[in-house]
Design a protein around this motif. Structure first.
Motif, mmCIF file in Angstrom:
data_model
loop_
_atom_site.group_PDB
_atom_site.id
_atom_site.type_symbol
_atom_site.label_atom_id
_atom_site.label_comp_id
_atom_site.label_asym_id
_atom_site.label_seq_id
_atom_site.Cartn_x
_atom_site.Cartn_y
_atom_site.Cartn_z
ATOM 1 N N GLU A 81 0.843 -1.193 0.000
ATOM 2 C CA GLU A 81 0.000 0.000 0.000
ATOM 3 C C GLU A 81 0.875 1.239 0.000
ATOM 4 O O GLU A 81 1.789 1.364 0.800
ATOM 5 C CB GLU A 81 -0.868 0.019 1.259
ATOM 6 C CG GLU A 81 -2.051 -0.927 1.203
ATOM 7 C CD GLU A 81 -3.102 -0.466 0.219
ATOM 8 O OE1 GLU A 81 -3.527 -1.293 -0.596
ATOM 9 O OE2 GLU A 81 -3.465 0.717 0.270
ATOM 10 N N ILE A 82 0.627 2.154 -0.905
ATOM 11 C CA ILE A 82 1.336 3.422 -0.840
ATOM 12 C C ILE A 82 0.348 4.557 -1.043
ATOM 13 O O ILE A 82 -0.842 4.333 -1.246
ATOM 14 C CB ILE A 82 2.490 3.534 -1.856
ATOM 15 C CG1 ILE A 82 2.002 3.165 -3.231
ATOM 16 C CG2 ILE A 82 3.653 2.686 -1.456
ATOM 17 C CD1 ILE A 82 3.029 3.442 -4.277
ATOM 18 N N GLN A 92 8.211 0.925 -2.341
ATOM 19 C CA GLN A 92 9.341 0.983 -1.393
ATOM 20 C C GLN A 92 10.145 -0.301 -1.350
ATOM 21 O O GLN A 92 11.337 -0.324 -1.615
ATOM 22 C CB GLN A 92 8.815 1.219 0.010
ATOM 23 C CG GLN A 92 8.500 2.645 0.319
ATOM 24 C CD GLN A 92 8.160 2.809 1.774
ATOM 25 O OE1 GLN A 92 8.486 1.963 2.591
ATOM 26 N NE2 GLN A 92 7.521 3.900 2.094
ATOM 27 N N GLU A 93 9.437 -1.405 -1.008
ATOM 28 C CA GLU A 93 10.144 -2.666 -0.759
ATOM 29 C C GLU A 93 10.834 -3.143 -2.029
ATOM 30 O O GLU A 93 11.959 -3.631 -1.994
ATOM 31 C CB GLU A 93 9.183 -3.750 -0.261
ATOM 32 C CG GLU A 93 8.749 -3.587 1.174
ATOM 33 C CD GLU A 93 7.639 -2.575 1.330
ATOM 34 O OE1 GLU A 93 7.229 -1.994 0.296
ATOM 35 O OE2 GLU A 93 7.194 -2.354 2.457
ATOM 36 N N LEU A 94 10.123 -2.993 -3.149
ATOM 37 C CA LEU A 94 10.691 -3.486 -4.392
ATOM 38 C C LEU A 94 11.920 -2.673 -4.793
ATOM 39 O O LEU A 94 12.932 -3.233 -5.216
ATOM 40 C CB LEU A 94 9.634 -3.412 -5.492
ATOM 41 C CG LEU A 94 9.891 -4.375 -6.626
ATOM 42 C CD1 LEU A 94 9.622 -5.778 -6.189
ATOM 43 C CD2 LEU A 94 9.050 -4.016 -7.807
ATOM 44 N N GLY A 95 11.832 -1.371 -4.598
ATOM 45 C CA GLY A 95 12.979 -0.529 -4.910
ATOM 46 C C GLY A 95 14.179 -0.906 -4.074
ATOM 47 O O GLY A 95 15.297 -1.046 -4.584
ATOM 48 N N ARG A 146 14.477 7.588 -2.198
ATOM 49 C CA ARG A 146 13.839 8.545 -1.290
ATOM 50 C C ARG A 146 12.516 9.029 -1.867
ATOM 51 O O ARG A 146 11.596 9.349 -1.129
ATOM 52 C CB ARG A 146 14.773 9.716 -1.036
ATOM 53 C CG ARG A 146 15.896 9.376 -0.093
ATOM 54 C CD ARG A 146 16.603 10.600 0.386
ATOM 55 N NE ARG A 146 17.438 11.195 -0.637
ATOM 56 C CZ ARG A 146 18.662 10.780 -0.917
ATOM 57 N NH1 ARG A 146 19.180 9.780 -0.248
ATOM 58 N NH2 ARG A 146 19.370 11.342 -1.867
ATOM 59 N N ALA A 147 12.418 9.051 -3.190
ATOM 60 C CA ALA A 147 11.155 9.436 -3.796
ATOM 61 C C ALA A 147 10.089 8.381 -3.576
ATOM 62 O O ALA A 147 8.903 8.651 -3.736
ATOM 63 C CB ALA A 147 11.350 9.678 -5.286
ATOM 64 N N HIS A 157 9.471 11.552 -0.487
ATOM 65 C CA HIS A 157 8.141 11.759 -1.071
ATOM 66 C C HIS A 157 7.449 10.404 -1.060
ATOM 67 O O HIS A 157 8.066 9.403 -1.403
ATOM 68 C CB HIS A 157 8.289 12.288 -2.500
ATOM 69 C CG HIS A 157 7.037 12.888 -3.050
ATOM 70 N ND1 HIS A 157 5.954 12.143 -3.417
ATOM 71 C CD2 HIS A 157 6.687 14.178 -3.289
ATOM 72 C CE1 HIS A 157 4.999 12.940 -3.872
ATOM 73 N NE2 HIS A 157 5.420 14.185 -3.795
ATOM 74 N N PRO A 158 6.203 10.332 -0.637
ATOM 75 C CA PRO A 158 5.588 9.009 -0.482
ATOM 76 C C PRO A 158 5.207 8.320 -1.788
ATOM 77 O O PRO A 158 5.011 7.116 -1.814
ATOM 78 C CB PRO A 158 4.341 9.303 0.364
ATOM 79 C CG PRO A 158 4.037 10.723 0.114
ATOM 80 C CD PRO A 158 5.335 11.401 -0.130
ATOM 81 N N ASP A 159 5.117 9.061 -2.903
ATOM 82 C CA ASP A 159 4.461 8.490 -4.078
ATOM 83 C C ASP A 159 5.325 7.508 -4.854
ATOM 84 O O ASP A 159 4.861 6.478 -5.290
ATOM 85 C CB ASP A 159 4.010 9.612 -5.014
ATOM 86 C CG ASP A 159 2.769 10.298 -4.502
ATOM 87 O OD1 ASP A 159 2.298 9.882 -3.425
ATOM 88 O OD2 ASP A 159 2.300 11.234 -5.148
#
Lengths: 160, 398
Positions: free
Chosen positions: B14-15, B239-242, B253-254, B281-283
């Motif tokens: 979820e993002i 996030q996790e995949l990055g 960080r983006a 940035h959360p997106d």
């Protein structure tokens, strides 16, 4: 929709303000900006300081300096002394087609025979002409700037 | 790398963005009922949109990407091998050329590694100068990105603005180091030369210009509706995949990962003495990557202004022998480069040069997520995603 129009207009405002400012570009062949005095443009050779120690040629990362020299016997300085042997430079070539402009040769030279000059207009139509011999390297000495003063707080080293 | 062993796009965390944004990832097969067959489109290695010799082999179904394989290695120059036959002072001039946009930042981790092995530390003024020049090269890199990203979505004006500001910063770097692109200014145990007279006030002026032009980019690009349409919800890196792919730096960080080696890594340079913050940035989409880099440019300019105020005086070089021989040992030093995490694993056997060097460059890991990221996007979005990841081919191929 309102927000989008506003975003577009603020962007146009930026371009309009920039349009009112003077241009930052320089029309190069007609007018030129002088590079900084420290700029690594071309290496100048002061031939009388060179002792053919080969340090520069050995420390060059891509081995683009070619040096040849020979030793000569000179009469002794004092009466009854031994004759001096002097190293003389026969050939000192820098191949600017290979040079990476790292400045290691200038830095390692223990006798201050190599200097950086900010001169940069020496392009050639033939790649072989980029091999500068010792006479051409000596001509660059005229464009070597004086050492510039340092910023506040710098520690002044005792330079020879 | 093939696309078959990647996690299916359905299992995403979820993002903050609208889940509907994942529609383009959800199924790449649009024309199922109208089976037209796939088309293979070859982009590069000589293509203006790929920023160098990156080759992408893209299988298309209509306008949508079914799979994309980046093929790298067209610019492999063998720097890891070359370092084995050079001395330490010679290597800094080579590693300048890995990531040529921010070459000064490349030198820092390598010199750090050699200093770790030799157990010497550069004096404080040299550390400050290194930090200033690293941040200047970060600004020079990001400012170019801020302009170029506009170019990729079809706006040519920001590109000129970016090059204009980059020129100011490059002039500063040239006035100190003598080289615009390849400074070769770091020495083991310190730094080569001090600042020329008048540089500090000139640098203050340029930093204020950079801050002002960041506001311009805010108005010109970020607020632009076309730019937002082209970048929002496109190319989302979860996030996790990055993190799993090893994406680092502003790209990570983006995606909302609050991780910056300047703050979280082992101490290097003088970042712990400065007052600054890490932007996230959360997106995780192309827009977020642009936004984060814009904020980091501002933050870097503020950091430089701080450092100019509190720069100590003193010597520039620690005591080092004339012929540098690094004692035997191994060390891995990684730092936060403009493009991401850059690290050098140096094995020394006590000679004048390293026995083996492994270079961990940021762009290589950053583009490794491309097969996953490009799956299901439209063809024009390939260009914006590539631009927003911001890689340098020299950094990928080394």
């Amino acid at each position: 929709m309102k927000r989008e129009i506003k975003g577009m207009l603020t962007g146009l405002g930026v371009t309009f303000r920039t349009m009112m400012k003077p241009a930052v570009t320089v029309q190069y062949p007609h007018e030129r900006e002088d590079p900084a005095p420290r700029a690594r443009g071309v290496i100048a050779l002061k031939e009388e300081n060179c002792t053919v120690c080969m340090l520069c040629a050995r420390s060059c990362p891509d081995w683009c300096i070619y040096i040849e020299g020979h030793k000569e016997q000179r009469p002794p300085r004092r009466e009854g002394g031994r004759p001096r042997s002097v190293s003389l430079l026969d050939r000192f070539d820098i191949d600017y087609a290979l040079c990476m402009y790292c400045g290691i040769c200038v830095e390692v030279c223990p006798f201050d025979a190599l200097f950086w000059s900010p001169e940069f207009e020496y392009s050639e139509t033939r790649i072989a002409d980029l091999l500068h011999d010792k006479f051409k390297l000596g001509e660059w000495m005229a464009s070597v700037p004086e050492p510039e003063p340092l910023e506040m707080g710098a520690e002044v080293k005792g330079k020879k | 790398m093939t696309t078959t062993d990647l996690p299916p796009p359905g299992e995403l965390p979820e993002i903050a963005v609208d889940p509907a944004a994942f529609r383009h990832l959800a199924d790449a097969q649009v024309n199922v009922e109208l089976d037209t067959g796939d088309m293979v489109l070859n982009i590069g290695p000589q293509h203006p949109a790929t920023h160098g010799t990156l080759r992408l082999v893209v299988r298309l179904d209509g306008e949508r990407v079914v799979s994309a394989d980046p093929i790298i290695g067209y610019m492999h120059r063998g720097y890891e091998k070359l370092t084995e036959f050079r001395t330490y002072p010679q290597i800094t001039t080579l590693i300048n050329r890995i990531d040529w946009l921010s070459s000064f930042a490349n030198e820092v981790p390598f010199i750090d590694a050699a200093e770790h092995l030799m157990a010497i530390e550069a004096p404080p003024r040299a550390q400050y100068l290194r930090t200033i020049l690293t941040e200047l090269s970060r600004i020079a890199t990001f400012v170019l990105f801020l302009g170029e990203m506009g170019l990729q979505v079809g706006a040519i004006t920001p590109a000129f603005y970016g090059f204009r500001d980059r020129e100011y910063v490059l002039n500063l770097i040239e006035a100190v180091t003598g080289g615009r692109f390849h400074p070769n200014f770091n020495r083991i145990g310190g730094i080569k030369d001090d600042l020329p007279w008048g540089w500090i006030s000139e640098c203050r002026g340029v930093m204020n210009k950079v801050l002002a032009s960041c506001d311009e980019f805010d108005d010109l690009v970020v607020g632009n509706p076309i730019f937002q349409k082209r970048t929002r919800s496109i190319g989302i890196i979860p996030q996790e995949l990055g993190a799993a792919y090893g994406v680092s730096g502003s790209n990570l960080r983006a995606s909302g990962v609050d991780w910056d080696l300047r703050r979280d890594g082992p101490k290097y340079l003088v970042y712990d003495e400065l007052d600054w913050q890490v932007w996230t940035h959360p997106d995780g989409d192309s827009f977020a990557r642009y936004w984060v880099r814009l904020q980091e440019t501002r933050e870097s300019a503020r950091m430089v202004l701080q450092m100019l105020d509190q720069m100590p005086s003193g010597p520039l070089m620690a005591k080092v022998p004339r012929i540098i021989k690094v004692p035997a040992g191994e060390v891995f030093v990684n730092t936060e480069n403009p493009l991401g995490e850059m690290g050098y694993y140096v094995i020394s056997k006590g000679a004048t040069g390293p026995f083996r060097t492994k270079i961990r460059s940021a762009s290589f890991s950053n583009v490794s997520i491309l097969p996953w990221l490009l799956r299901g996007v439209y063809v024009p979005d390939i260009v914006t995603i590539l631009a927003s990841l911001y890689f340098i081919l020299g950094d990928i191929d080394r």
